[in-house]
Scaffold this active site. Structure first.
Site, PDB file in Angstrom:
ATOM      1  N   ARG A  30      20.255   3.345  11.556  1.00  0.00           N
ATOM      2  CA  ARG A  30      20.577   4.610  12.192  1.00  0.00           C
ATOM      3  C   ARG A  30      21.835   4.386  13.010  1.00  0.00           C
ATOM      4  NH1 ARG A  30      16.707   7.720  16.362  1.00  0.00           N
ATOM      5  NH2 ARG A  30      17.127   5.976  17.705  1.00  0.00           N
TER       6      ARG A  30
ATOM      7  N   THR B  67      25.826   8.751  16.034  1.00  0.00           N
ATOM      8  CA  THR B  67      25.552  10.033  15.361  1.00  0.00           C
ATOM      9  C   THR B  67      24.057  10.207  15.071  1.00  0.00           C
ATOM     10  OG1 THR B  67      25.758   9.056  13.174  1.00  0.00           O
ATOM     11  CG2 THR B  67      27.789   9.865  14.194  1.00  0.00           C
TER      12      THR B  67
ATOM     13  N   ASP C 113      12.837  -0.313  20.965  1.00  0.00           N
ATOM     14  CA  ASP C 113      13.473  -0.571  19.663  1.00  0.00           C
ATOM     15  C   ASP C 113      12.594  -1.542  18.875  1.00  0.00           C
ATOM     16  OD1 ASP C 113      15.079  -1.795  17.587  1.00  0.00           O
ATOM     17  OD2 ASP C 113      16.781  -0.784  18.513  1.00  0.00           O
TER      18      ASP C 113
ATOM     19  N   ASP D 103      14.336  -4.703  17.215  1.00  0.00           N
ATOM     20  CA  ASP D 103      14.700  -5.723  18.207  1.00  0.00           C
ATOM     21  C   ASP D 103      13.465  -6.455  18.726  1.00  0.00           C
ATOM     22  OD1 ASP D 103      17.394  -5.292  18.004  1.00  0.00           O
ATOM     23  OD2 ASP D 103      17.547  -4.043  19.801  1.00  0.00           O
TER      24      ASP D 103
HETATM   25  C1  PRP Z   1      14.759   2.335  13.579  1.00  0.00           C
HETATM   26  C2  PRP Z   1      13.375   2.471  13.002  1.00  0.00           C
HETATM   27  C3  PRP Z   1      13.555   3.522  11.945  1.00  0.00           C
HETATM   28  C4  PRP Z   1      14.599   4.420  12.549  1.00  0.00           C
HETATM   29  C5  PRP Z   1      13.922   5.649  13.086  1.00  0.00           C
HETATM   30  O1  PRP Z   1      15.560   1.555  12.779  1.00  0.00           O
HETATM   31  O2  PRP Z   1      12.847   1.262  12.515  1.00  0.00           O
HETATM   32  O3  PRP Z   1      13.994   3.009  10.696  1.00  0.00           O
HETATM   33  O4  PRP Z   1      15.191   3.695  13.638  1.00  0.00           O
HETATM   34  O5  PRP Z   1      14.853   6.550  13.563  1.00  0.00           O
HETATM   35  P1  PRP Z   1      15.124   7.956  12.867  1.00  0.00           P
HETATM   36  O6  PRP Z   1      13.788   8.542  12.553  1.00  0.00           O
HETATM   37  O7  PRP Z   1      15.862   8.725  13.937  1.00  0.00           O
HETATM   38  O8  PRP Z   1      15.965   7.723  11.651  1.00  0.00           O
HETATM   39  P2  PRP Z   1      17.041   1.093  13.239  1.00  0.00           P
HETATM   40  O9  PRP Z   1      18.063   2.063  12.765  1.00  0.00           O
HETATM   41  O10 PRP Z   1      17.028   0.795  14.702  1.00  0.00           O
HETATM   42  O11 PRP Z   1      17.283  -0.196  12.381  1.00  0.00           O
HETATM   43  P3  PRP Z   1      16.512  -1.614  12.401  1.00  0.00           P
HETATM   44  O12 PRP Z   1      15.181  -1.388  11.732  1.00  0.00           O
HETATM   45  O13 PRP Z   1      17.418  -2.467  11.579  1.00  0.00           O
HETATM   46  O14 PRP Z   1      16.368  -2.094  13.818  1.00  0.00           O
HETATM   47  N1  URA Z   2      13.933   3.527  16.502  1.00  0.00           N
HETATM   48  C1  URA Z   2      13.219   2.683  17.283  1.00  0.00           C
HETATM   49  O1  URA Z   2      13.126   1.471  16.992  1.00  0.00           O
HETATM   50  N2  URA Z   2      12.611   3.182  18.378  1.00  0.00           N
HETATM   51  C2  URA Z   2      12.695   4.479  18.734  1.00  0.00           C
HETATM   52  O2  URA Z   2      12.110   4.887  19.756  1.00  0.00           O
HETATM   53  C3  URA Z   2      13.458   5.336  17.914  1.00  0.00           C
HETATM   54  C4  URA Z   2      14.053   4.830  16.802  1.00  0.00           C
END
Ligand code: PRP
Ligand code: URA
Length: 209
Positions: A104, A108, A200, A203
């Site tokens: 994400r 944006t 997150d 993380d």
């Molecule tokens: C996080 C989470 C989802 C997404 C949710 O991933 O694991 O995939 O955000 O957000 P959304 O519903 O607004 O799209 P992130 O983009 O942080 O990537 P990561 O899994 O690599 O940490």
């Molecule tokens: N992605 C995450 O990992 N946590 C949130 O709260 C939203 C998006």
């Protein structure tokens, strides 16, 4: 009104409370997110169709039940979805695994796909897309679009924590996809984080920042 199935099994709810806490260690977070993934899929697969096959026990020939149809597919949305896969495989060791890499964009909040690889014959399989977090729903919608383009028809979305905004977005974009959560939280904050959420997820699973 949003259409969502909340899995309120006490073990799922107890473990979710543990991982929400900010002082939970990476080791414990990782272990429990896997355990919750396994328990959720155990609940969701309760109604899978069965078929009878002929077997021979040490005592006699008989007919017995096995799950009908082709092997199921688990599709973690990278990275954080990977954190649920081992727990799910403990319940369904023969499942096939697809991968879809989506992050994400933090400014944006738009999803960006960077990797995709799936088993064959998706059109004949039950597919479980897994990701701990359903926030705006953008990442899950992008994943579902990508998998449907490859023929998938029977898709379930399995997330731990969801925001009403994300569930509504999925219901509108993909009304045929059933959404399962361990908790429907209050809202998104101005940075697109789920409140109260668990922070997150990627993380916290991988120990990054
Ligand atoms: C996080 C989470 C989802 C997404 C949710 O991933 O694991 O995939 O955000 O957000 P959304 O519903 O607004 O799209 P992130 O983009 O942080 O990537 P990561 O899994 O690599 O940490
Ligand atoms: N992605 C995450 O990992 N946590 C949130 O709260 C939203 C998006």
């Amino acid at each position: 009104m949003v259409k969502v199935n909340i899995l309120d099994h006490p073990l799922i709810q107890h473990k979710l409370t543990q991982i929400r806490q900010k002082d939970t260690s990476t080791t414990q977070f990782r272990q429990m997110i896997n355990e919750i993934g396994g328990l959720m899929v155990y609940e969701i697969t309760r109604d899978l169709p069965l078929e009878q096959i002929e077997i021979e026990t040490p005592v006699a020939k008989t007919k017995a039940n096995v799950i009908a149809g082709k092997k199921m597919v688990v599709v973690p949305i990278l990275r954080a979805g990977l954190g649920m896969v081992d727990g799910i495989l403990q319940m369904i060791p023969s499942a096939r695994i697809g991968h879809i890499g989506i992050f994400r964009d933090e400014e944006t909040l738009q999803p960006v796909e960077y990797f995709a690889k799936f088993p064959e014959e998706l059109d004949q399989r039950d597919i479980f897309i897994v990701d701990p977090m359903l926030a705006t729903g953008g990442s899950a919608i992008a994943a579902i679009n990508s998998i449907k383009q490859r023929g998938a028809k029977n898709i379930k979305l399995v997330c731990l924590v969801g925001a009403p905004e994300g569930v509504k977005a999925i219901n509108e974009a993909h009304p045929d996809v059933t959404v399962y959560l361990a908790s429907l939280d209050e809202k998104l904050n101005e940075k697109g984080y789920i409140v109260p959420g668990l922070g997150d997820a990627g993380d916290r699973i991988f120990g990054t920042k």
